[in-house]
Structures are given as structure tokens and as C-alpha cells.
Design a protein around this motif. Structure first.
Motif, mmCIF file in Angstrom:
data_model
loop_
_atom_site.group_PDB
_atom_site.id
_atom_site.type_symbol
_atom_site.label_atom_id
_atom_site.label_comp_id
_atom_site.label_asym_id
_atom_site.label_seq_id
_atom_site.Cartn_x
_atom_site.Cartn_y
_atom_site.Cartn_z
ATOM 1 N N TRP B 103 8.684 -4.298 -4.555
ATOM 2 C CA TRP B 103 7.909 -3.360 -4.292
ATOM 3 C C TRP B 103 6.613 -3.874 -3.686
ATOM 4 C CZ3 TRP B 103 3.356 -3.166 -6.703
ATOM 5 C CH2 TRP B 103 3.217 -3.677 -8.125
ATOM 6 N N THR B 104 6.375 -4.966 -4.253
ATOM 7 C CA THR B 104 4.860 -5.796 -3.740
ATOM 8 C C THR B 104 4.977 -6.019 -2.556
ATOM 9 O OG1 THR B 104 4.956 -6.700 -6.148
ATOM 10 C CG2 THR B 104 3.148 -7.349 -4.557
ATOM 11 N N TYR B 105 6.089 -6.629 -1.879
ATOM 12 C CA TYR B 105 6.411 -6.947 -0.490
ATOM 13 C C TYR B 105 6.279 -5.454 0.458
ATOM 14 C CZ TYR B 105 7.788 -11.721 -1.687
ATOM 15 O OH TYR B 105 8.056 -13.044 -2.417
ATOM 16 N N GLU B 108 2.909 -4.199 0.606
ATOM 17 C CA GLU B 108 2.291 -5.186 1.815
ATOM 18 C C GLU B 108 2.681 -4.661 3.111
ATOM 19 O OE1 GLU B 108 2.163 -9.411 1.404
ATOM 20 O OE2 GLU B 108 0.601 -9.551 3.058
ATOM 21 N N MET B 112 0.198 -3.375 5.919
ATOM 22 C CA MET B 112 -0.223 -4.458 6.961
ATOM 23 C C MET B 112 0.506 -3.863 8.313
ATOM 24 S SD MET B 112 -2.453 -6.425 6.286
ATOM 25 C CE MET B 112 -3.327 -7.197 5.003
ATOM 26 N N TYR B 113 1.953 -3.360 8.276
ATOM 27 C CA TYR B 113 2.307 -2.914 9.380
ATOM 28 C C TYR B 113 2.584 -1.437 9.508
ATOM 29 C CZ TYR B 113 3.495 -7.834 10.227
ATOM 30 O OH TYR B 113 3.236 -9.200 10.435
ATOM 31 N N GLU B 125 -0.514 2.770 -2.438
ATOM 32 C CA GLU B 125 -1.835 2.193 -3.146
ATOM 33 C C GLU B 125 -2.168 0.993 -1.935
ATOM 34 O OE1 GLU B 125 -1.636 0.788 -7.038
ATOM 35 O OE2 GLU B 125 -0.594 2.634 -7.475
ATOM 36 N N PHE B 127 -3.461 -2.681 -1.132
ATOM 37 C CA PHE B 127 -3.006 -3.880 -1.484
ATOM 38 C C PHE B 127 -4.299 -4.953 -1.223
ATOM 39 C CE2 PHE B 127 -0.587 -8.067 -0.919
ATOM 40 C CZ PHE B 127 -0.208 -8.054 -2.458
ATOM 41 N N ASN B 128 -4.469 -5.141 0.066
ATOM 42 C CA ASN B 128 -5.630 -6.079 0.278
ATOM 43 C C ASN B 128 -6.628 -5.444 0.787
ATOM 44 O OD1 ASN B 128 -4.869 -8.761 -0.067
ATOM 45 N ND2 ASN B 128 -3.431 -8.827 1.472
#
Lengths: 401, 175
Positions: B103-105, B108, B112-113, B125, B127-128
């Protein structure tokens, strides 16, 4: 209870006043009940490794919920790579992990070489191995004493920083830089060993041998450290594959995981070594500290072995295209190496131009510091949070990139 | 490894196989077969370690190429299950039930995409990028320089110089 064997304090505590798990095992935390406190552990905190923060929900002094927050150090490196030529990525790629940048150099160089069919001369391969092992021990000299540092044993950290500086002196002598070396380049390395380098490095290794004896007395044999670290931050060995745990954290759980042995690269297959594994799978903070202690000890021995076995001279650079206009044929690969924290890999995609289509880092902290750490911190005492986090060797820059 | 690739070809509609190294294969399947193929490799072929979930943006083809790289510790080999998904309606099945870190990937990749992973925990949520209100920045149409110029420049008192010209003026003003 979700982590029922994780932490010693559960043995002695009456659990009736603590939140109870629901059917899925998740603790039921009602923030409006007035029983809980939210604490932000970081990003500016002496017990946090780098710019990262942990959002902790506490019941008394016990963590009942933890969330990792990153992004304080996000610099958009992977986006920048897409707008730089492959060679221009080198000054940036090293910054993805400050304490151990050389794995980044190696992985990027190895990706480019594989996709372009570039051969690396034997001497350069030995030099690369030497640099990677020097990077390993320089990071461990910082990280290993920090296990004690999180429990108030600051002296070992000061000793370690001094010795790390000696290794950085050697890096400066060899590469011209102390932290970001950019020594490993596609096709080979940037230079040969300076005169007298070998002698000075061996002298530094002797100093580290002495340091290890003192550090064992100071930290490993310390009654307070043992009392606090044994049984704390326990990683159940069955989680290793489930959570993608690699490197020393997996070896403390009884799994022999080391890329240098599993998928040998450079000249590791010519070296005689066996990574240390905790066969009893104690898998707590103490066990992970001991694994890193042995890693540092073996790392020193391995550098001596490399210096003994490597050729005295040779080519440092293979045949490469014009570095400023290096177009890499369309293709993709995944290249990995073993950093001091475990498997460290690059997924690289080329589209036939001089710019990378995609470079994506797989760092060990990505799994250790988010999914695993959030799991480990539940039911931990707040005073153990730093110790658990450091014992996983968390490096936030490689998560955020 | 060849046998495992044959098993994959027998069980799934494999569109392409690329042998990158003896220990690394890229296997392309359709979108709906990617998660079953990864599950098969994990449960039946011993690829127990999820190395990473990653994506390459092929804007000119209108697709994202998702890669699920899995590793077998007995064979010391990797297989990457690749699948192309439409860039404009980027949605993919979640793999969070297979590995705890998946789930972390996915979180992200969503940020990001802009790839949706319905059902993935905490996927919405940040992430960065806390408070990000632009298009997902790793998409190739996102222009970093334009964004920086519009967002951070001009700032009162801040001037940019061409380094070579500026240093020449400072060091050799009479030349």
C-alpha cells in the motif's frame, strides 16, 4: 492483541484500561474519549534519524497507534533525473542517501553499463568493491553506536564519529570528497589508489578493531542497554517476506539475506566471507545491534582481504561513448547491491535518448520505516520509540528522494 | 527460470517476455491479469519478496507501464510483471492484500502519477506532497521549471545571473 509478544511491558501490565482490538485486530482508539494524547515525534527530534516524523497516539506512556510522515526532505530527484542526461544524474543520485551514497553511484553506473553493454576493467571492479565496503563501515561506525545513543549512551557515538572521520579522510584522499564521492562512474572509477593509501587505510582498520573492543564493553555488555533492548522491538520472523524486510534486520530474524552472497556482483564471488545471521532469531533491538556489530567486524576483515587480493595496478575505465552525448538504447533493468541497511536497488528505464525515462530507487527504509515501523511501535513504550526506529536503520532521504 | 516463464505463459495471457539477464525477466500481461500473475508467482513459484511496485510514464503512447518486481530467494532471480494502463483513466487493482508494504507504493503512485488503487489503505493520504493542488508531478506533462517560475519567482530582491557573465563582471570589470 495485535502485537502480543512484541514488547516486554505487556507482560506486567493490566490491559483492561488500554484500547481493545476489534475483529480485524486493529485497536479501537476514540480520540474524543480524553484518554489519548497525540505526540509528533520529529521532524526535529534528537531521536529521529533525519527529517522524518512519527505521529504517535499515546495511552499513558504506551503507543497505541503510529503513523510515519515523510516529505520534509523531498527534493524531486526522480523528476530531476528525467530532465538530466544520464551522466548529469551522478551529482544528484548520491544525495539520495547521505550517510552511504556510494551504493547509489554503483547502482546507476551498473544500470547504464548493463543497458549499454559496457565492460568494466577488473582493477576498477576491485576498486569499486573497496569503496563500497569502506562506505559500509563508515555508515556502520555512525549507526552502530547510535543504538546505544538512543538510550543515553552518547559516548560511543562520539567515538564512532571520530573513527568515521578517519575513513572519510581516506575517501577524501581517494576521491577528493568526504561525503558525496562520485568516484564510481559508468565504465569504471575515477582514479587509482594514491601512494601510501593502503598503509594509512590499514592503520585506520586497526583503530576500528580497537574501537570494537571498547564499544562491546560500553554498549553491548552494558546492563542498561541489555535490559532495555532484549525483547524490545521484536520482529516476528514470519513477517520477513510479508513486509519485505532485508539486510541486517532480516538476518537478526534468522534469514540469510545478503545480495553480495545471493546475487554476487563486482568481485564478491572471489572473496571469502559469510554474512552473520542470528540463528536463534532473537530479532529484537539487541539482536539487530549484534548483527550490525558483526557486520562492522566482518567489514573490516573484508577490506583487509580486498587489499590483499586486489591487483596492484590496472585499467580504471572501460570503453564508453561520449559521456556528454550518451544515448542508451531502449530497455529497462533492475540492479541491486547490498548496502549496510540491506538490499538497495535501482529500476532504470531508457528510451533511446540521452535522458533517463525513469530511475526509481528501492531503499530498505521504504519498507522498514513505514509499514514495519508503524506495526512495531504499537504497544511500545514512548521511551523506546527512538531505539526501535534506529534499530531498523531508517534513512528518510531514500524514502522521499 | 524458463520453466516458470512457461508456466506463466500457460496460465495467463502473456503478451511479451523479455529476458534481461539470466536472473531477470520482464513479463507483460493484461491489466486484469497482473495481480493474479503476481499472486501465482508468490504462492506457487516461491517469489515471496516484493522488491518494488514502480511505473514508467510513456506519455507518447498514452500509457503507464506498471512493474511488479518480485524475487525468489531460492533461485536468486527476479520476475517483473508488467502491465500497461491508460494514462487518462489510470486505475489499477490493488495488491495491498499480498504484501504489507504494497500500500505504501500504491499511495506514492497515486500521489505522484494519479493512479487510482481502489480499496488500498490510506491511498488518498498525502505521502511526500502535503497540500499539493497541481497535477501529479511525476507525470511527464508536469513542467517543473514552469511551475518553479510561476510559484517561486519573481521574489522581491532576488535576481538571477548567468554565472559566467556575472563572475567576469565582478572579477574583471575593466575587460
Amino acid at each position: 492483541m495485535s502485537n502480543s509478544n512484541n514488547h516486554k511491558l505487556l507482560i506486567k501490565t493490566d490491559r483492561s484500561s488500554y484500547p481493545q482490538p476489534d475483529e480485524s485486530g486493529k485497536l479501537q482508539v476514540d480520540l474524543d474519549s480524553g484518554k489519548y494524547v497525540k505526540v509528533w515525534h520529529g521532524p526535529n527530534h534528537p531521536g529521529v534519524t533525519g527529517n522524518m516524523s512519527l505521529e504517535l497516539t499515546l495511552c499513558g506512556d504506551e503507543v497505541v497507534e503510529a503513523k510515519t510522515h515523510v516529505g520534509y526532505l523531498h527534493r524531486g530527484f526522480e523528476k530531476i533525473f528525467e530532465r538530466r542526461t544520464w551522466m548529469q544524474c551522478f551529482p544528484t543520485v548520491v544525495r539520495m542517501c547521505v550517510p552511504e551514497p556510494d551504493s547509489n553511484e554503483y547502482n546507476l553506473a551498473a544500470s547504464m553499463e548493463e543497458l549499454s553493454n559496457v565492460e568494466v576493467p577488473e582493477y576498477a571492479q576491485w576498486m569499486r568493491t573497496l569503496v563500497l565496503e569502506m562506505a559500509r563501515i563508515s555508515n556502520l561506525l555512525r549507526l552502530l553506536p547510535a543504538h546505544g545513543g538512543t538510550m543515553g549512551l552518547g559516548l560511543g557515538v562520539q567515538w564512532g564519529v571520530y573513527l568515521r572521520d578517519l575513513i572519510l579522510d581516506r575517501f577524501e584522499e581517494l576521491t577528493g570528497a568526504r561525503i558525496y564521492h562520485m568516484y564510481i562512474i559508468p565504465g569504471g572509477v575515477r582514479g587509482k589508489m594514491p601512494d601510501g593509501f593502503k598503509k594509512r587505510l590499514i592503520s585506520n582498520l586497526d583503530d576500528i578493531d580497537d574501537f570494537l573492543i571498547r564499544l562491546k564493553r560500553l554498549v553491548i555488555d552494558n546492563a542498561v542497554f541489555k535490559k532495555r533492548s532484549i525483547g524490545t522491538g521484536y520482529i516476528n520472523p514470519s513477517w520477513v517476506d510479508k513486509y519485505g524486510i532485508v539486510g541486517p534486520n532480516a538476518r537478526a530474524a534468522g534469514y540469510k539475506r545478503d545480495v553480495r552472497k545471493d546475487n554476487p556482483y563486482l568481485i564478491y564471488d572471489q572473496l571469502d566471507f559469510e554474512p552473520y545471521v542470528d540463528n536463534e532469531a532473537a530479532s529484537d533491538i539487541f539482536s539487530r545491534t549484534w548483527v550490525r556489530f558483526m557486520d562492522l567486524k566482518y567489514g573490516v576483515e573484508m577490506i583487509r582481504q580486498i587489499l590483499d587480493k586486489m591487483p596492484n595496478d590496472g585499467e580504471i575505465l572501460g570503453k564508453i561513448p561520449n559521456a556528454l552525448n550518451w544515448k542508451i538504447p531502449t530497455g529497462q533493468t533492475y540492479v541491486r547491491s547490498e548496502s549496510s541497511r540491506g538490499e538497495y536497488g535501482f529500476f532504470a528505464v531508457a528510451d533511446g535518448s540521452e535522458y533517463p525515462r525513469r530511475i526509481n530507487l528501492r531503499g530498505p527504509s521504504y519498507t522498514h520505516a513505514i509499514a514495519l515501523l508503524e506495526k512495531l511501535l504499537v504497544n511500545a513504550n514512548i521511551s523506546d520509540v527512538s531505539a526501535i526506529m534506529v534499530s531498523l536503520a531508517t534513512c528518510p532521504p531514500e524514502i522521499e528522494r | 527460470m524458463e520453466k516458470i516463464i512457461q508456466h506463466l505463459q500457460g496460465a495467463f495471457d502473456v503478451k511479451a517476455v523479455k529476458k534481461q539477464r539470466n536472473d531477470l525477466y520482464f513479463v507483460t500481461v493484461g491489466k486484469d491479469q497482473a495481480i493474479p500473475a503476481v499472486t501465482y508467482l508468490r504462492d506457487a513459484e516461491g517469489f515471496s519478496h516484493l522488491v518494488m511496485i514502480t511505473v514508467a510514464d510513456w506519455m507518447e503512447k498514452g500509457v503507464f507501464e506498471l512493474n511488479y518486481i518480485v524475487h525468489n530467494y531460492q533461485l536468486h532471480a527476479d520476475i517483473s510483471i508488467c502491465t500497461n494502463i491508460d494514462r487518462e483513466e489510470a486505475t489499477m487493482h490493488s495488491a495491498h492484500h499480498l504484501w504489507e508494504q504494497a500500500w505504501t507504493y500504491q499511495r506514492e503512485l497515486k500521489e505522484m502519477y494519479g493512479i487510482e488503487f481502489p480499496g488500498s489503505p490510506r491511498v488518498d493520504e498525502s505521502f511526500n506532497l502535503e497540500g499539493w493542488d497541481n497535477i501529479p508531478p511525476m507525470r511527464r506533462e508536469f513542467d517543473t521549471l514552469k511551475y518553479a517560475n510561476e510559484t517561486f519567482f519573481p521574489r522581491p530582491g532576488r535576481v538571477s545571473h548567468d554565472p559566467a557573465t556575472y563572475m567576469k563582471q565582478k572579477l574583471y570589470p575593466n575587460e
